[in-house]
Design a protein around this motif. Structure first.
Motif, short mmCIF file in Angstrom:
data_model
loop_
_atom_site.label_atom_id
_atom_site.label_comp_id
_atom_site.label_asym_id
_atom_site.label_seq_id
_atom_site.Cartn_x
_atom_site.Cartn_y
_atom_site.Cartn_z
N GLN A 241 0.83 -1.21 0.00
CA GLN A 241 0.00 0.00 0.00
C GLN A 241 0.87 1.26 0.00
O GLN A 241 0.68 2.17 0.80
CB GLN A 241 -0.93 0.00 1.22
N ARG A 269 -2.71 -3.73 -2.43
CA ARG A 269 -3.08 -2.53 -3.19
C ARG A 269 -1.93 -1.55 -3.33
O ARG A 269 -2.12 -0.33 -3.39
CB ARG A 269 -4.31 -1.85 -2.59
N ARG A 272 -2.03 1.56 -5.91
CA ARG A 272 -3.41 1.95 -6.19
C ARG A 272 -3.67 3.34 -5.62
O ARG A 272 -3.47 3.59 -4.43
CB ARG A 272 -4.39 0.94 -5.58
N GLU A 300 -4.28 -6.96 -5.73
CA GLU A 300 -4.77 -5.68 -6.25
C GLU A 300 -3.72 -4.58 -6.21
O GLU A 300 -3.99 -3.45 -5.87
CB GLU A 300 -6.02 -5.25 -5.49
N SER A 301 -2.50 -4.95 -6.58
CA SER A 301 -1.43 -3.96 -6.71
C SER A 301 -1.21 -3.63 -8.18
O SER A 301 -1.79 -4.25 -9.06
CB SER A 301 -0.14 -4.51 -6.08
#
Length: 392
Positions: A241, A269, A272, A300-301
């Motif tokens: 993140q 992520r 993102r 979800e990166s």
């Protein structure tokens, strides 16, 4: 008189002549040091002006602020902390502490750095014993404008450096030759509503850690020069993140052997911004020898461009891109030799891969595979040498 003795004698003489509490050691004309700006990492340790110091002589540590002794004793941590605590209270510009000498620090303790503090350790901190939680020989939390110019750590720390919810951090030349623990951790997990911001790491070497060499979580704005990882238990560089990151080089040998970790890993992520993945993670080069994986993007990166890769003989996938978006591998060039193959995959709980480009690679004695088919995946300019390819 030896060079070190002469240096200390000079510092003592200056202390007697100054009323501002600023000490100066001789430096070449090309080296500059100011209280409010990062020092050039090329400068030798301890050069330039400083406001306090902790010096070991025999078995005794002495901490001084200007001409005033603020601590004496046999405990390195206590002496360094006393030197830090002697700096101007409520300051709004950086003040510097120089540590001269090596010693031991308990794994269950910390040297805590408040805001506007520069630490330059000209010696080695050997971490012994055991501890729990977020203890680290160098620790800072909820602060701003903190700088560690030089640091050598050995032993068994929980973390070599731990920084949480910080702004404007500079780490210069960091060398950690460990028996366990994690090298450098910088995050925002104390208050996840606020990003840790504006971090610079120049050059980090970590060997023997049981976890990652360098890990971030919840960082907006980080510039990293080189992360060198040797035989660490998990990743060489792990970005969680984290957004707006620039990395010059990750060089890993034996990172994450027997695990799914990688020389370079992006997770949770990473990259993102809002609900999208604009390109904001830029990596110059990833070198991976042996270990677990070479490059791993997961959960979800994305928003990443890796210019060059040189990956060989990994025990797991050379490259695994799983549920990621807008990732370019080998924008300029690369080679993948032996070990596990290049794999594009997906877990059912996240959206499938999208906008992945794999290009400019020579792949030798391994494979390239995509399953399931992603959205807008591109494979181009790939040379296969005794290798197979199965893509959509």
């Amino acid at each position: 008189m030896g060079r070190r003795s002469a240096l200390l004698a000079t510092a003592g003489a200056v202390a007697l002549l100054t009323t501002a509490g600023t000490l100066t050691t001789p430096a070449p004309a090309t080296a500059t040091t100011t209280a409010s700006a990062p020092t050039r990492t090329a400068a030798a340790c301890g050069e330039g002006s400083y406001q306090a110091e902790a010096v070991r002589s025999g078995g005794t540590w002495t901490a001084r602020r200007g001409g005033t002794v603020v601590h004496t004793g046999g405990d390195m941590r206590a002496a360094v902390q006393a030197a830090v605590n002697s700096l101007t209270a409520g300051r709004t510009a950086k003040e510097r502490v120089v540590v001269r000498g090596s010693g031991t620090v308990s794994a269950g303790s910390r040297i805590s750095l408040p805001s506007y503090t520069v630490l330059d350790v000209c010696g080695t901190i050997d971490v012994t014993g055991s501890g729990s939680g977020d203890q680290a020989p160098v620790y800072s939390r909820g602060t701003r404008d903190v700088e560690v110019q030089h640091l050598n750590v050995t032993g068994r720390p929980l973390y070599g450096i731990f920084m949480r919810n910080v702004h404007n951090v500079v780490l210069g030349r960091i060398d950690m030759r460990l028996s366990s623990g994690l090298g450098v951790r910088i995050d925002n997990r104390g208050d996840t509503s606020q990003w840790t911001r504006n971090v610079r790491i120049d050059d980090v070497y970590v060997s023997g850690a049981s976890s990652h060499a360098v890990e971030t979580y919840g960082v907006d704005g980080i510039t990293i020069g080189t992360v060198t990882a040797r035989n660490v238990g998990e990743s060489g560089l792990l970005l969680n993140q984290t957004i707006n990151a620039t990395v010059t080089r990750v060089d890993a040998d034996g990172a994450g052997t027997g695990t799914g970790y990688a020389a370079f890993r992006m997770a949770n992520r990473n990259g993102r911004i809002g609900s999208g993945y604009p390109t904001n993670i830029r990596v110059g080069e990833v070198i991976a020898r042996g270990g677990g994986r070479g490059v791993f993007c997961v959960s979800e990166s994305g928003g990443a461009v890796i210019d060059r890769v040189n990956i060989s003989d990994t025990g797991n996938n050379s490259v695994l891109i799983e549920n990621c978006h807008n990732v370019t591998l080998a924008a300029h060039s690369g080679s993948v030799t032996g070990g596990g193959g290049i794999r594009l995959a997906a877990r059912s709980e996240f959206a499938n891969n999208s906008d992945i480009t794999v290009q400019n690679l020579t792949v030798t004695n391994t494979s390239v595979r995509e399953s399931p088919c992603g959205t807008n995946t591109t494979f181009r300019n790939i040379t296969l040498v005794n290798s197979s390819q199965s893509v959509c």
